[in-house]
Design a protein around this motif. Structure first.
Motif, PDB file in Angstrom:
ATOM      1  N   SER A 150     -43.591  35.495  96.548  1.00 40.23           N
ATOM      2  CA  SER A 150     -44.103  36.808  96.173  1.00 40.23           C
ATOM      3  C   SER A 150     -43.566  37.898  97.099  1.00 40.23           C
ATOM      4  O   SER A 150     -43.141  38.971  96.652  1.00 40.23           O
ATOM      5  CB  SER A 150     -45.633  36.802  96.217  1.00 40.23           C
ATOM      6  OG  SER A 150     -46.163  38.056  95.879  1.00 40.23           O
ATOM      7  N   VAL A 151     -43.577  37.619  98.391  1.00 39.50           N
ATOM      8  CA  VAL A 151     -43.057  38.569  99.380  1.00 39.50           C
ATOM      9  C   VAL A 151     -41.574  38.840  99.130  1.00 39.50           C
ATOM     10  O   VAL A 151     -41.111  39.989  99.143  1.00 39.50           O
ATOM     11  CB  VAL A 151     -43.282  38.030 100.810  1.00 39.50           C
ATOM     12  CG1 VAL A 151     -42.421  38.775 101.811  1.00 39.50           C
ATOM     13  CG2 VAL A 151     -44.755  38.135 101.190  1.00 39.50           C
ATOM     14  N   ILE A 152     -40.818  37.776  98.894  1.00 38.30           N
ATOM     15  CA  ILE A 152     -39.382  37.926  98.656  1.00 38.30           C
ATOM     16  C   ILE A 152     -39.127  38.724  97.382  1.00 38.30           C
ATOM     17  O   ILE A 152     -38.240  39.579  97.329  1.00 38.30           O
ATOM     18  CB  ILE A 152     -38.701  36.540  98.587  1.00 38.30           C
ATOM     19  CG1 ILE A 152     -38.710  35.893  99.975  1.00 38.30           C
ATOM     20  CG2 ILE A 152     -37.267  36.646  98.065  1.00 38.30           C
ATOM     21  CD1 ILE A 152     -38.316  34.421  99.972  1.00 38.30           C
ATOM     22  N   GLY A 231     -49.135  33.660  95.537  1.00 36.11           N
ATOM     23  CA  GLY A 231     -48.461  34.798  94.908  1.00 36.11           C
ATOM     24  C   GLY A 231     -49.372  35.997  94.749  1.00 36.11           C
ATOM     25  O   GLY A 231     -49.000  37.130  95.073  1.00 36.11           O
ATOM     26  N   SER A 232     -50.585  35.771  94.281  1.00 36.20           N
ATOM     27  CA  SER A 232     -51.497  36.896  94.043  1.00 36.20           C
ATOM     28  C   SER A 232     -52.088  37.462  95.333  1.00 36.20           C
ATOM     29  O   SER A 232     -52.401  38.646  95.405  1.00 36.20           O
ATOM     30  CB  SER A 232     -52.637  36.464  93.121  1.00 36.20           C
ATOM     31  OG  SER A 232     -52.396  36.879  91.808  1.00 36.20           O
ATOM     32  N   SER A 233     -52.244  36.629  96.345  1.00 39.62           N
ATOM     33  CA  SER A 233     -52.760  37.131  97.628  1.00 39.62           C
ATOM     34  C   SER A 233     -51.826  38.184  98.204  1.00 39.62           C
ATOM     35  O   SER A 233     -52.253  39.260  98.642  1.00 39.62           O
ATOM     36  CB  SER A 233     -52.912  35.979  98.628  1.00 39.62           C
ATOM     37  OG  SER A 233     -53.814  35.023  98.160  1.00 39.62           O
ATOM     38  N   MET A 234     -50.531  37.880  98.193  1.00 36.68           N
ATOM     39  CA  MET A 234     -49.551  38.837  98.706  1.00 36.68           C
ATOM     40  C   MET A 234     -49.469  40.066  97.805  1.00 36.68           C
ATOM     41  O   MET A 234     -49.283  41.192  98.278  1.00 36.68           O
ATOM     42  CB  MET A 234     -48.174  38.179  98.804  1.00 36.68           C
ATOM     43  CG  MET A 234     -48.092  36.997  99.753  1.00 36.68           C
ATOM     44  SD  MET A 234     -48.644  37.365 101.438  1.00 36.68           S
ATOM     45  CE  MET A 234     -50.268  36.615 101.450  1.00 36.68           C
ATOM     46  N   ALA A 235     -49.603  39.846  96.492  1.00 35.94           N
ATOM     47  CA  ALA A 235     -49.537  40.962  95.553  1.00 35.94           C
ATOM     48  C   ALA A 235     -50.672  41.952  95.793  1.00 35.94           C
ATOM     49  O   ALA A 235     -50.488  43.165  95.687  1.00 35.94           O
ATOM     50  CB  ALA A 235     -49.593  40.434  94.121  1.00 35.94           C
ATOM     51  N   LEU A 236     -51.855  41.432  96.121  1.00 39.55           N
ATOM     52  CA  LEU A 236     -52.998  42.315  96.370  1.00 39.55           C
ATOM     53  C   LEU A 236     -52.695  43.274  97.509  1.00 39.55           C
ATOM     54  O   LEU A 236     -52.856  44.492  97.374  1.00 39.55           O
ATOM     55  CB  LEU A 236     -54.243  41.486  96.692  1.00 39.55           C
ATOM     56  CG  LEU A 236     -55.470  42.300  97.110  1.00 39.55           C
ATOM     57  CD1 LEU A 236     -56.012  43.095  95.936  1.00 39.55           C
ATOM     58  CD2 LEU A 236     -56.553  41.398  97.683  1.00 39.55           C
ATOM     59  N   PHE A 237     -52.258  42.729  98.625  1.00 43.94           N
ATOM     60  CA  PHE A 237     -51.985  43.594  99.779  1.00 43.94           C
ATOM     61  C   PHE A 237     -50.786  44.505  99.514  1.00 43.94           C
ATOM     62  O   PHE A 237     -50.754  45.653  99.967  1.00 43.94           O
ATOM     63  CB  PHE A 237     -51.758  42.740 101.028  1.00 43.94           C
ATOM     64  CG  PHE A 237     -53.005  42.062 101.517  1.00 43.94           C
ATOM     65  CD1 PHE A 237     -53.992  42.786 102.157  1.00 43.94           C
ATOM     66  CD2 PHE A 237     -53.212  40.703 101.325  1.00 43.94           C
ATOM     67  CE1 PHE A 237     -55.166  42.176 102.595  1.00 43.94           C
ATOM     68  CE2 PHE A 237     -54.362  40.079 101.763  1.00 43.94           C
ATOM     69  CZ  PHE A 237     -55.346  40.816 102.399  1.00 43.94           C
ATOM     70  N   GLY A 289     -43.573  44.197  91.581  1.00 39.09           N
ATOM     71  CA  GLY A 289     -42.847  42.929  91.591  1.00 39.09           C
ATOM     72  C   GLY A 289     -43.737  41.772  92.003  1.00 39.09           C
ATOM     73  O   GLY A 289     -43.787  40.728  91.333  1.00 39.09           O
ATOM     74  N   SER A 290     -44.471  41.962  93.096  1.00 36.10           N
ATOM     75  CA  SER A 290     -45.382  40.909  93.554  1.00 36.10           C
ATOM     76  C   SER A 290     -46.505  40.662  92.558  1.00 36.10           C
ATOM     77  O   SER A 290     -46.932  39.525  92.342  1.00 36.10           O
ATOM     78  CB  SER A 290     -45.979  41.296  94.916  1.00 36.10           C
ATOM     79  OG  SER A 290     -44.975  41.329  95.908  1.00 36.10           O
ATOM     80  N   ASP A 291     -46.983  41.743  91.917  1.00 30.16           N
ATOM     81  CA  ASP A 291     -48.078  41.645  90.963  1.00 30.16           C
ATOM     82  C   ASP A 291     -47.680  40.772  89.773  1.00 30.16           C
ATOM     83  O   ASP A 291     -48.370  39.801  89.423  1.00 30.16           O
ATOM     84  CB  ASP A 291     -48.452  43.050  90.497  1.00 30.16           C
ATOM     85  CG  ASP A 291     -49.609  43.069  89.500  1.00 30.16           C
ATOM     86  OD1 ASP A 291     -50.174  41.992  89.220  1.00 30.16           O
ATOM     87  OD2 ASP A 291     -49.946  44.156  89.012  1.00 30.16           O
ATOM     88  N   LEU A 292     -46.551  41.086  89.130  1.00 28.05           N
ATOM     89  CA  LEU A 292     -46.137  40.331  87.951  1.00 28.05           C
ATOM     90  C   LEU A 292     -45.687  38.923  88.317  1.00 28.05           C
ATOM     91  O   LEU A 292     -45.845  37.990  87.528  1.00 28.05           O
ATOM     92  CB  LEU A 292     -45.030  41.075  87.203  1.00 28.05           C
ATOM     93  CG  LEU A 292     -45.523  42.293  86.412  1.00 28.05           C
ATOM     94  CD1 LEU A 292     -44.372  42.984  85.703  1.00 28.05           C
ATOM     95  CD2 LEU A 292     -46.588  41.905  85.404  1.00 28.05           C
ATOM     96  N   PHE A 293     -45.150  38.757  89.525  1.00 28.48           N
ATOM     97  CA  PHE A 293     -44.853  37.396  89.977  1.00 28.48           C
ATOM     98  C   PHE A 293     -46.138  36.580  90.044  1.00 28.48           C
ATOM     99  O   PHE A 293     -46.183  35.426  89.613  1.00 28.48           O
ATOM    100  CB  PHE A 293     -44.179  37.411  91.348  1.00 28.48           C
ATOM    101  CG  PHE A 293     -44.049  36.034  91.948  1.00 28.48           C
ATOM    102  CD1 PHE A 293     -42.975  35.229  91.628  1.00 28.48           C
ATOM    103  CD2 PHE A 293     -45.021  35.525  92.812  1.00 28.48           C
ATOM    104  CE1 PHE A 293     -42.862  33.941  92.147  1.00 28.48           C
ATOM    105  CE2 PHE A 293     -44.926  34.247  93.333  1.00 28.48           C
ATOM    106  CZ  PHE A 293     -43.837  33.453  92.999  1.00 28.48           C
ATOM    107  N   GLY A 294     -47.201  37.195  90.586  1.00 31.58           N
ATOM    108  CA  GLY A 294     -48.484  36.507  90.680  1.00 31.58           C
ATOM    109  C   GLY A 294     -49.026  36.131  89.310  1.00 31.58           C
ATOM    110  O   GLY A 294     -49.535  35.023  89.109  1.00 31.58           O
ATOM    111  N   SER A 295     -48.905  37.069  88.322  1.00 34.11           N
ATOM    112  CA  SER A 295     -49.370  36.773  86.962  1.00 34.11           C
ATOM    113  C   SER A 295     -48.622  35.592  86.373  1.00 34.11           C
ATOM    114  O   SER A 295     -49.214  34.691  85.759  1.00 34.11           O
ATOM    115  CB  SER A 295     -49.186  37.996  86.056  1.00 34.11           C
ATOM    116  OG  SER A 295     -50.074  39.016  86.398  1.00 34.11           O
TER     117      SER A 295
END
Length: 765
Positions: A150-152, A231-237, A289-295
């Motif tokens: 997610s970070v990447i 994935g979603s943890s990183m997307a939140l922040f 990017g992180s958000d949709l990766f998490g989804s």
């Protein structure tokens, strides 16, 4: 029940092959963007005109090497600011990731007292499965992998966007069509890298875990759920931190620059202008990017967990259980073909063609993907199979599963077009033009009309989601809902390309203004940006709609894993969770809105201070102190992202441990029902206010010219509405879809612990 046409070996070749194809296509698009040079070589300078052919300018003075150098300088400043912020953010988030990884291991390991002995399988007591300690360890590993991926994804998106923004500005000198292609290709780089990397990392993780788990597919795919949580943890922040950063700068720049000082947007005299442009990349690009990766990760994990306890997992049918990954693989190929329609098959020749070209991308990808889903379903699934349905096995036909995926896909298109209608200023006497017209009587009526628009825009998307849920559940229970979410996300590469196009175009306009380029070039970038605002709203609509389906699928997987037979809303334990869960999105929104307000207050004071104390700043003879404004946004976002993040991450742990799985199921249901409505309303309200302002600024119609020009009272009212909407559409709204997904996937990961040790208070009451 009949065997699938696609062999296990073929499916194991197809998935990584499509992933690699997506990565190659992304690199090819990046190469084509890189052909737009930001500096002239010695050979170019020797040319009789003194310029490279690719940078020929039709405007007077537009092809001066000083302008090109200025664009490169501004791009470097934006890129360095964004990189610095993300590194700081990831440093803080890294500490959280380490602590939470330890919690996962300790909580899940304690389910069987850290025993290393094999245990009876949860769904078939006649068989033995791997110990709970193994699930704890592999869940922790998959959590870390998901977080890193997610970070990447977010970081690569930001680097691509900051690489392309100035190049889009330079291409605007040759016409709006060239600039559009550059911005869209850059968005495609991000979209395909994210889709391909997410699929490839998940596929590799499954195969590596399978070396240990062997035939214990239930344990294998339960461990994989950590991937979605990471994935979603990183997307939140990323969403909250980036959203606070960008909106603090944006509100400060607009209120002082436009309203008080009456200077244009992105004017280089504005001290907050660099921070504003940096924010577009760390919020709208890295965060999305992180958000949709998490989804994507969560919907895949939810489908795999349910499939592993259905006939796919019981019969060890590898091709069938990898059906969610095969859908995503087909999506990459479909999006590749769709992208060529925008960049190679059709050429944009005028401003009016921009929005139709972007909408055409949605239609083409949806139509092609429908055929792709049909083919994948036909070759990868047996004609009949069973799906786990709360303790029983439901018989499902392959055509029924096709309909589940297809209904999610088409619901996404409906949500996208409804969002576009409510946020685009292109519709004569449409909702956005009504909001703009309300500015005639001041900011108050503008705000009233904007709020009403947001509330009304919820109706059709909710019906679309409701139909998707009903059809999917009737045909294939919770597995149907999970693959419906995957259907909505199957064209994620195209969706992200369209979404990333917006901030890139916005940055391009800012660079044109700061570099002192001609008015005609700024008009072209403004046209690209206006379409980009609408596409960004469409992207948020997709993210919220898919989040609703994903979180419901995760909820179903959680109920199954926690061994809950029914969720009875008349039970006091469930109902108190339901009402508290419905409150959480409002609490979360209050925290994020106030965080933006506090940061914006500091930004406004700093911008005012600089205008009042730096001699020659308004005259353009002195340079503002950009660095101080960047520091204010950075410090505020890092500090303020922690409380909302803690609220989301700690709620399932506290409720599950103290009140048990029944109350937690109520909390998840309440947060889902409430959060989706608030998120859609907030995103569309903010998008409408933004485009109402741009409608007045562009003055493209007689009605708009009556409301304008820039600096008029209606325009100032529109700017106020836009600044109110900024945190709604770019901070609170987009973050809410992560809230409902993240709480659900976290509950799923910790379900065995809550089922074993949870409900401490009720045990003693």
């Amino acid at each position: 029940m009949g065997a699938a046409l696609l062999s296990d070996l073929a499916s194991e070749i197809l998935i990584p092959s499509c992933s690699v194809l997506g990565i190659i296509f992304a690199l090819f698009q990046w190469y084509r963007v890189s052909q737009v040079k930001l500096s002239a070589s010695t050979e170019d300078r020797a040319n009789k005109n003194g310029f490279t052919e690719s940078l020929i300018e039709e405007e007077d003075g537009g092809n001066d090497h000083g302008v090109v150098a200025k664009c490169a300088e501004i791009q470097t400043a934006i890129s360095e600011g964004a990189t610095s912020f993300l590194f700081t953010e990831y440093q803080y988030v890294g500490y959280f990731m380490a602590v939470f990884a330890i919690l996962i291991f300790l909580f899940l390991g304690s389910v069987e007292g850290f025993s290393t002995r094999s245990q009876p399988c949860r769904y078939d007591k006649t068989k033995t499965c791997k110990p709970a300690l193994a699930t704890a360890f592999f869940s922790t590993v998959s959590f870390v992998l998901g977080a890193l991926a997610s970070v990447i994804s977010g970081f690569l998106g930001m680097k691509i966007a900051t690489y392309a923004n100035a190049r889009t500005t330079l291409e605007a000198r040759k016409g709006v069509g060239k600039a559009f292609i550059t911005a869209f290709r850059s968005g495609a780089v991000m979209g395909f890298l994210l889709a391909a990397n997410g699929l490839l990392v998940l596929y590799i993780t499954i195969n590596l875990f399978k070396l240990y788990y062997g035939d214990d597919w239930g344990g294998l795919f339960e461990s994989i759920t950590g991937y979605g949580l990471g994935g979603s943890s990183m997307a939140l922040f990323g969403r909250v931190g980036g959203g606070i950063y960008t909106k603090a700068a944006d509100v400060g720049a607009d209120l002082v620059g436009k309203v008080e000082r009456n200077i244009p947007e992105d004017d280089p005299r504005n001290p907050a202008v660099i921070a504003d442009n940096v924010g577009d990349n760390v919020g709208d690009i890295a965060g999305m990017g992180s958000d949709l990766f998490g989804s994507y990760a969560e919907s895949s994990c939810a489908a795999l967990v349910v499939a592993s306890i259905s006939s796919f997992g019981i019969d060890h049918d590898l091709t069938a259980i990898l059906y969610p990954l095969l859908i995503s693989s087909a999506g990459i190929v479909v999006c590749l073909l769709t992208t060529l329609f925008a960049t190679d098959f059709f050429e944009i020749k005028s401003v009016k063609e921009i929005e139709p070209a972007l909408k055409r991308q949605l239609i083409i990808s949806t139509v092609l993907m429908t055929f792709g889903i049909g083919i994948i379903t036909w070759i990868s699934l047996p004609s009949s199979f069973t799906i786990f349905n709360f303790g029983t096995q439901k018989v499902v036909k392959n055509w029924q599963l096709f309909l589940c995926v297809a209904v999610g896909l088409w619901a996404g298109l409906i949500i996208g077009f409804v969002t576009e209608y409510y946020t685009s200023n292109a519709y004569r006497q449409g909702p956005v033009q009504d909001v703009a017209d309300a500015c005639r009587t001041g900011a108050a009526t503008n705000v009233i009309f904007g709020l009403a628009l947001g509330y009304k825009s919820v109706i059709i998307p909710i019906f679309a989601i409701a139909v998707s849920i009903y059809v999917s559940f009737i045909f294939a229970a919770m597995y149907g809902i999970a693959v419906a979410a995957l259907g909505m996300l199957s064209t994620i590469a195209t969706g992200l390309a369209i979404d990333a196009y917006g901030p890139i175009s916005d940055n391009a306009g800012g660079i044109a203004e700061m570099a002192g380029m001609s008015h005609r070039i700024r008009e072209r970038t403004d046209a690209l940006d206006a379409a980009g605002n609408t596409t960004a709203a469409i992207g948020k609509g997709f993210a919220i709609g898919s989040a609703a389906l994903v979180s419901l699928a995760l909820f179903g997987a959680f109920v199954s894993r926690a061994s809950i037979t029914t969720v009875d809303v008349l039970s006091p334990k469930v109902f108190i969770g339901l009402i508290v869960g419905a409150m959480l999105p409002y609490w979360f929104s209050a925290m994020t809105m106030k965080s933006v307000g506090s940061a914006a207050l500091k930004m406004v004071e700093e911008v005012r201070r600089q205008f009042n104390t730096i001699p020659g700043l308004m005259e353009g003879t002195a340079k503002p102190d950009y660095a101080t404004c960047v520091k204010i946004s950075t410090d505020a976002s890092i500090k303020e992202m922690i409380p909302p993040g803690a609220l989301v991450m700690l709620t399932p742990l506290i409720v599950g441990f103290f009140f048990g799985v029944e109350t937690l199921s109520g909390v998840l249901a309440g947060a889902l029902v409430s959060g989706v409505q608030v998120a859609i309303s907030a995103s569309n309200t903010g998008g409408a206010w933004d485009n109402a302002k741009k409608y007045i600024e562009a003055g493209a119609s007689e009605h708009a010219r009556q409301l304008g020009p820039k600096g008029s009272d209606p325009h100032k009212a529109a700017v106020i509405g836009d600044t109110i909407g900024d945190p709604l559409k770019d901070t609170s709204g987009p973050s809410l879809n992560i809230l409902i997904k993240l709480m659900a996937v976290e509950s799923l990961v910790f379900a065995p612990f809550f089922a074993t040790h949870g409900g401490v208070l009720f045990k003693y009451l």
